[in-house]
Scaffold this motif. Sequence first.
Motif, PDB file in Angstrom:
ATOM      1  N   UNK A   1      15.070 -17.376 -47.209  1.00 24.08           N
ATOM      2  CA  UNK A   1      13.682 -16.797 -47.456  1.00 24.08           C
ATOM      3  C   UNK A   1      14.058 -15.289 -47.683  1.00 24.08           C
ATOM      4  N   UNK A   2      14.820 -14.744 -46.837  1.00 20.75           N
ATOM      5  CA  UNK A   2      15.176 -13.397 -46.606  1.00 20.75           C
ATOM      6  C   UNK A   2      15.490 -12.507 -47.955  1.00 20.75           C
ATOM      7  N   UNK A   3      16.428 -13.323 -48.830  1.00 23.30           N
ATOM      8  CA  UNK A   3      16.835 -12.683 -49.885  1.00 23.30           C
ATOM      9  C   UNK A   3      15.479 -12.678 -50.946  1.00 23.30           C
ATOM     10  N   UNK A   4      14.720 -13.613 -50.848  1.00 19.67           N
ATOM     11  CA  UNK A   4      13.461 -13.686 -51.817  1.00 19.67           C
ATOM     12  C   UNK A   4      12.793 -12.594 -51.434  1.00 19.67           C
ATOM     13  N   UNK A   5      12.584 -11.941 -50.286  1.00 18.16           N
ATOM     14  CA  UNK A   5      11.483 -10.813 -49.888  1.00 18.16           C
ATOM     15  C   UNK A   5      12.426  -9.964 -49.004  1.00 18.16           C
ATOM     16  N   UNK A   6      13.227  -9.207 -49.421  1.00 17.25           N
ATOM     17  CA  UNK A   6      14.107  -8.506 -48.383  1.00 17.25           C
ATOM     18  C   UNK A   6      13.008  -7.464 -47.498  1.00 17.25           C
ATOM     19  N   UNK A   7      13.404  -7.526 -46.293  1.00 16.32           N
ATOM     20  CA  UNK A   7      12.496  -6.524 -45.183  1.00 16.32           C
ATOM     21  C   UNK A   7      11.262  -7.074 -44.900  1.00 16.32           C
ATOM     22  N   UNK A   8      11.037  -8.354 -45.320  1.00 17.41           N
ATOM     23  CA  UNK A   8       9.691  -9.071 -45.020  1.00 17.41           C
ATOM     24  C   UNK A   8       9.949  -9.533 -43.650  1.00 17.41           C
ATOM     25  N   UNK A   9       8.764  -9.665 -42.779  1.00 22.05           N
ATOM     26  CA  UNK A   9       8.987 -10.245 -41.407  1.00 22.05           C
ATOM     27  C   UNK A   9       8.647 -11.476 -41.606  1.00 22.05           C
ATOM     28  N   UNK A  10       9.774 -12.389 -41.578  1.00 20.51           N
ATOM     29  CA  UNK A  10       9.590 -13.754 -41.775  1.00 20.51           C
ATOM     30  C   UNK A  10       8.929 -14.531 -40.642  1.00 20.51           C
ATOM     31  N   UNK A  11       8.744 -13.664 -39.705  1.00 21.21           N
ATOM     32  CA  UNK A  11       8.035 -14.317 -38.643  1.00 21.21           C
ATOM     33  C   UNK A  11       6.614 -14.420 -38.745  1.00 21.21           C
ATOM     34  N   UNK A  12       5.925 -13.420 -39.669  1.00 19.88           N
ATOM     35  CA  UNK A  12       4.609 -13.327 -40.094  1.00 19.88           C
ATOM     36  C   UNK A  12       4.211 -14.084 -41.336  1.00 19.88           C
ATOM     37  N   UNK A  13       4.968 -14.724 -41.788  1.00 23.70           N
ATOM     38  CA  UNK A  13       4.717 -15.512 -43.202  1.00 23.70           C
ATOM     39  C   UNK A  13       3.509 -16.223 -42.879  1.00 23.70           C
ATOM     40  N   UNK A  14       2.357 -16.571 -43.891  1.00 25.67           N
ATOM     41  CA  UNK A  14       1.228 -17.408 -43.752  1.00 25.67           C
ATOM     42  C   UNK A  14       1.221 -18.488 -44.820  1.00 25.67           C
ATOM     43  N   UNK A  15       1.216 -19.629 -44.541  1.00 20.51           N
ATOM     44  CA  UNK A  15       1.321 -20.809 -45.456  1.00 20.51           C
ATOM     45  C   UNK A  15       0.059 -20.534 -46.204  1.00 20.51           C
ATOM     46  N   UNK A  16       0.298 -20.719 -47.682  1.00 23.74           N
ATOM     47  CA  UNK A  16      -0.943 -20.911 -48.516  1.00 23.74           C
ATOM     48  C   UNK A  16      -0.749 -22.263 -49.374  1.00 23.74           C
ATOM     49  N   UNK A  17      -1.854 -22.911 -49.454  1.00 25.61           N
ATOM     50  CA  UNK A  17      -2.217 -24.159 -50.029  1.00 25.61           C
ATOM     51  C   UNK A  17      -1.860 -23.898 -51.492  1.00 25.61           C
ATOM     52  N   UNK A  18      -0.805 -24.940 -51.815  1.00 25.24           N
ATOM     53  CA  UNK A  18      -0.624 -24.964 -53.333  1.00 25.24           C
ATOM     54  C   UNK A  18      -1.652 -25.539 -54.083  1.00 25.24           C
ATOM     55  N   UNK A  19      -2.004 -25.137 -55.095  1.00 21.05           N
ATOM     56  CA  UNK A  19      -3.070 -25.822 -56.055  1.00 21.05           C
ATOM     57  C   UNK A  19      -2.715 -25.779 -57.640  1.00 21.05           C
ATOM     58  N   UNK A  20      -2.632 -26.977 -58.072  1.00 17.81           N
ATOM     59  CA  UNK A  20      -2.100 -27.061 -59.301  1.00 17.81           C
ATOM     60  C   UNK A  20      -0.873 -26.500 -59.672  1.00 17.81           C
ATOM     61  N   UNK A  21       0.213 -26.719 -58.895  1.00 12.53           N
ATOM     62  CA  UNK A  21       1.357 -26.203 -59.106  1.00 12.53           C
ATOM     63  C   UNK A  21       2.631 -26.940 -60.083  1.00 12.53           C
ATOM     64  N   UNK A  22       1.971 -27.598 -61.282  1.00 15.05           N
ATOM     65  CA  UNK A  22       2.931 -27.981 -62.138  1.00 15.05           C
ATOM     66  C   UNK A  22       2.996 -27.573 -63.328  1.00 15.05           C
ATOM     67  N   UNK A  23       4.201 -27.640 -63.876  1.00 18.63           N
ATOM     68  CA  UNK A  23       4.381 -27.361 -65.259  1.00 18.63           C
ATOM     69  C   UNK A  23       5.085 -28.241 -65.861  1.00 18.63           C
ATOM     70  N   UNK A  24       5.686 -28.254 -67.208  1.00 19.45           N
ATOM     71  CA  UNK A  24       6.223 -29.279 -68.018  1.00 19.45           C
ATOM     72  C   UNK A  24       7.497 -29.808 -67.282  1.00 19.45           C
ATOM     73  N   UNK A  25       8.372 -28.585 -66.734  1.00 17.62           N
ATOM     74  CA  UNK A  25       9.545 -28.850 -66.118  1.00 17.62           C
ATOM     75  C   UNK A  25       9.773 -28.273 -64.838  1.00 17.62           C
ATOM     76  N   UNK A  26       8.814 -28.139 -64.297  1.00 20.82           N
ATOM     77  CA  UNK A  26       8.816 -27.483 -62.906  1.00 20.82           C
ATOM     78  C   UNK A  26       7.634 -28.137 -61.884  1.00 20.82           C
ATOM     79  N   UNK A  27       7.910 -27.683 -60.649  1.00 20.24           N
ATOM     80  CA  UNK A  27       6.984 -28.024 -59.713  1.00 20.24           C
ATOM     81  C   UNK A  27       6.872 -26.930 -58.730  1.00 20.24           C
ATOM     82  N   UNK A  28       5.719 -26.262 -58.361  1.00 20.41           N
ATOM     83  CA  UNK A  28       5.773 -25.319 -57.254  1.00 20.41           C
ATOM     84  C   UNK A  28       5.694 -25.976 -55.830  1.00 20.41           C
ATOM     85  N   UNK A  29       6.650 -25.958 -55.079  1.00 16.03           N
ATOM     86  CA  UNK A  29       6.833 -26.565 -53.842  1.00 16.03           C
ATOM     87  C   UNK A  29       6.120 -25.974 -52.517  1.00 16.03           C
ATOM     88  N   UNK A  30       6.052 -24.852 -52.574  1.00 19.09           N
ATOM     89  CA  UNK A  30       5.606 -23.917 -51.363  1.00 19.09           C
ATOM     90  C   UNK A  30       5.071 -22.194 -51.591  1.00 19.09           C
TER      91      UNK A  30
END
Length: 145
Positions: free
Chosen positions: A1-30
Amino acid sequence: MEKAFPNADLESLVDVEVKGGEGEDYTVDEVKEVPDKGYIITVTAHNGYDGDLQIALGIGNDDTIKGFATVVCNETPPLGGQCTSDEFAQQFADMKLGNVTHVPSGADKANNQIDAISGATITTDAVLTAVNGAVDYYNAELKGE
């Protein structure tokens, strides 16, 4: 996760509900919110050369890609496995939000291009399926929240 958002406080991340996260060849997981900064969106592409490929993409509230990380890679190490390298990931950092494409070499970040992995076009396509899926999800579900 750190590489995805450098300098982010990983302890403060907030879960967001995934709504309709599917495409033809992909799935939004989180989706994780980086408070006051943006989101980390984890997406699985189902069109990899050797199975599913999962990435995490950091997107800032300023509509730029903050970082990229390969989370799950089943690709052949000397070829498609290069998608796990820091050099490959750096191509996405600070890129403006939009559809990302690949070219054989000489990519222009200003035009949302990355260099394809030589000998691994299918893997490169799968990475871009996931990246563009994350961008599409952000634009449709998260932008402006």
